[in-house]
Design a protein around this motif. Structure first.
Motif, short mmCIF file in Angstrom:
data_model
loop_
_atom_site.label_atom_id
_atom_site.label_comp_id
_atom_site.label_asym_id
_atom_site.label_seq_id
_atom_site.Cartn_x
_atom_site.Cartn_y
_atom_site.Cartn_z
N GLY A 1 -5.87 -3.45 -2.41
CA GLY A 1 -7.24 -3.23 -2.87
C GLY A 1 -7.82 -4.36 -3.68
N SER A 2 -7.15 -5.52 -3.75
CA SER A 2 -7.64 -6.62 -4.59
C SER A 2 -8.50 -7.61 -3.81
N GLY A 3 -8.58 -7.49 -2.48
CA GLY A 3 -9.43 -8.39 -1.71
C GLY A 3 -8.67 -9.51 -1.03
N LYS A 4 -7.39 -9.32 -0.77
CA LYS A 4 -6.57 -10.39 -0.16
C LYS A 4 -7.06 -10.76 1.24
N SER A 5 -7.40 -9.77 2.04
CA SER A 5 -7.82 -10.06 3.42
C SER A 5 -9.05 -10.94 3.45
N ASP A 6 -10.02 -10.64 2.60
CA ASP A 6 -11.26 -11.42 2.57
C ASP A 6 -11.00 -12.85 2.11
N ARG B 1 -6.43 -3.33 -14.75
CA ARG B 1 -5.91 -2.05 -14.30
C ARG B 1 -6.99 -0.97 -14.16
N PRO B 2 -7.87 -0.75 -15.15
CA PRO B 2 -8.90 0.30 -14.96
C PRO B 2 -9.80 0.03 -13.76
N VAL B 3 -10.13 -1.25 -13.56
CA VAL B 3 -10.97 -1.61 -12.41
C VAL B 3 -10.22 -1.36 -11.12
N LEU B 4 -8.93 -1.73 -11.08
CA LEU B 4 -8.14 -1.52 -9.88
C LEU B 4 -8.01 -0.04 -9.57
N HIS B 5 -7.78 0.78 -10.60
CA HIS B 5 -7.66 2.23 -10.38
C HIS B 5 -8.94 2.80 -9.76
N ARG C 1 -11.90 4.80 -4.92
CA ARG C 1 -13.04 4.71 -4.00
C ARG C 1 -12.59 4.29 -2.60
N ARG C 2 -11.56 3.47 -2.55
CA ARG C 2 -11.05 3.03 -1.25
C ARG C 2 -10.46 4.21 -0.47
N VAL C 3 -9.68 5.05 -1.14
CA VAL C 3 -9.09 6.20 -0.47
C VAL C 3 -10.18 7.17 -0.03
N ASP C 4 -11.17 7.40 -0.89
CA ASP C 4 -12.29 8.26 -0.50
C ASP C 4 -12.97 7.73 0.76
N VAL D 1 -2.92 8.78 -6.20
CA VAL D 1 -1.82 8.63 -7.17
C VAL D 1 -0.74 7.71 -6.60
N ALA D 2 -0.34 7.96 -5.36
CA ALA D 2 0.72 7.16 -4.74
C ALA D 2 0.29 5.70 -4.58
#
Length: 318
Positions: free
Chosen positions: A24-29, A205-209, A214-217, A270-271
């Protein structure tokens, strides 16, 4: 870190550019952007993106977002196949040489830490023997895990301190029996097999969470349950690797009537957060990684500078 001259480099001088960090950090882009900027091709190092049909839940980059950049080692396995770090190492290193041979940068992208190190570092994989493994697994069944752990402590106390789950204990004892060497002697060392640069994407960490939730949603809205439903008859449930993928195990429970979509979504969030924490622990331990914040307005420029220090920007225009 290798310095790239303004002269045309030889193939052997082109470093592997590894883009790493938590999910979720943007590695692909960033991988695509670097490939476009420097002239490169992407090699996937996310073990779950090897699987055909596992697109939504693995956040596999769509064709349109690849922007014409060749991507390798995507969609190479069926969900019933078991992913192999050793097989990946062979395939990835072959691709690295082929891409370098074309005068282009290999751009390794992924958050599967062991797979990244298998591609980049001195790392030897011992063989396997089904008969030997079956014998140890039978011993596990009859004598229990504590007995095998005691046996491992006697033969290889270093490995015994590091591993505790049954599957890895069995593997360690198999290697010891096959090679006569401690399993710990096969652990990776931080030594590149050829020139490489690692760029890590940092996220608070709060931003990543929040990003992961939002990514899972978004995955659920895009049809993750339907994707799991489609893959289940193809063998998703029995695949030793694919069945453990984040989101897929949780949404198989929905098909079984053991969870609601909302419960599976929460469990996946959570996972995923737990997995991201383990990824950060793994990558933060490697002092060779150059870290850049994911939202840095100069992200691409800093990443390019890490690969080509001192190289004039005009030479990067392609």
């Amino acid at each position: 870190m290798p310095s790239i001259s303004t002269e045309a480099p030889s193939a052997a001088d082109l470093p592997v550019i590894a883009v790493v960090g938590p999910t979720g950090s943007g590695k692909s882009d960033l991988g695509v952007a670097l490939a476009l900027e420097l002239g490169g091709e992407v090699i996937n190092a996310d073990s779950m993106q090897f699987y055909r049909g596992m697109d939504i839940g693995t956040a596999k980059i769509p064709d349109a977002e690849r922007r014409g950049v060749p991507h390798h080692l995507l969609d190479i396995l069926d969900v019933t196949d078991e992913a192999s770090v050793s097989a990946f190492q062979t395939a990835a290193r072959k691709l690295v040489e082929e891409i370098r041979g074309r005068g282009r940068f290999p751009v390794l992208v992924g958050g599967s830490g062991l797979y990244v190190r298998a591609a980049l570092d001195v790392l030897e994989f011992p063989g396997t023997d089904p008969a030997v493994r079956a014998g140890i697994e039978a011993e596990l069944e009859t004598r229990g895990l504590p007995a095998l752990q005691a046996r491992l402590r006697d033969a290889d106390p270093v490995s015994a301190e590091r591993i505790s789950d049954a599957r890895r204990v069995v593997r360690a004892l198999e290697v010891i029996e096959l090679t006569g060497r401690p399993f710990s002697s096969f652990m990776p060392v931080r030594e590149y097999v050829s020139p490489a640069v690692q760029i890590g994407l940092g996220v608070e960490r709060p931003v990543l969470h929040d990003r992961l939730a939002r990514r899972v949603d978004a995955m659920v809205e895009q049809g993750l349950l339907e994707e799991v439903r489609r893959l289940e008859p193809a063998g998703l449930r029995t695949g030793r690797t694919a069945s453990r993928a984040l989101g897929y195990a949780q949404f198989l429970a929905v098909l079984d009537g053991k969870a609601t979509v909302a419960e599976a979504t929460d469990a996946t969030v959570v996972a995923t957060r737990q997995f991201a924490r383990r990824q950060l622990t793994w990558f933060r331990a490697d002092p060779r990684i150059t870290w850049v914040e994911h939202n840095d307005p100069d992200l691409l420029a800093k990443a390019v500078a890490a690969v080509c220090p001192g190289r004039p920007a005009s030479i990067l225009d392609r």
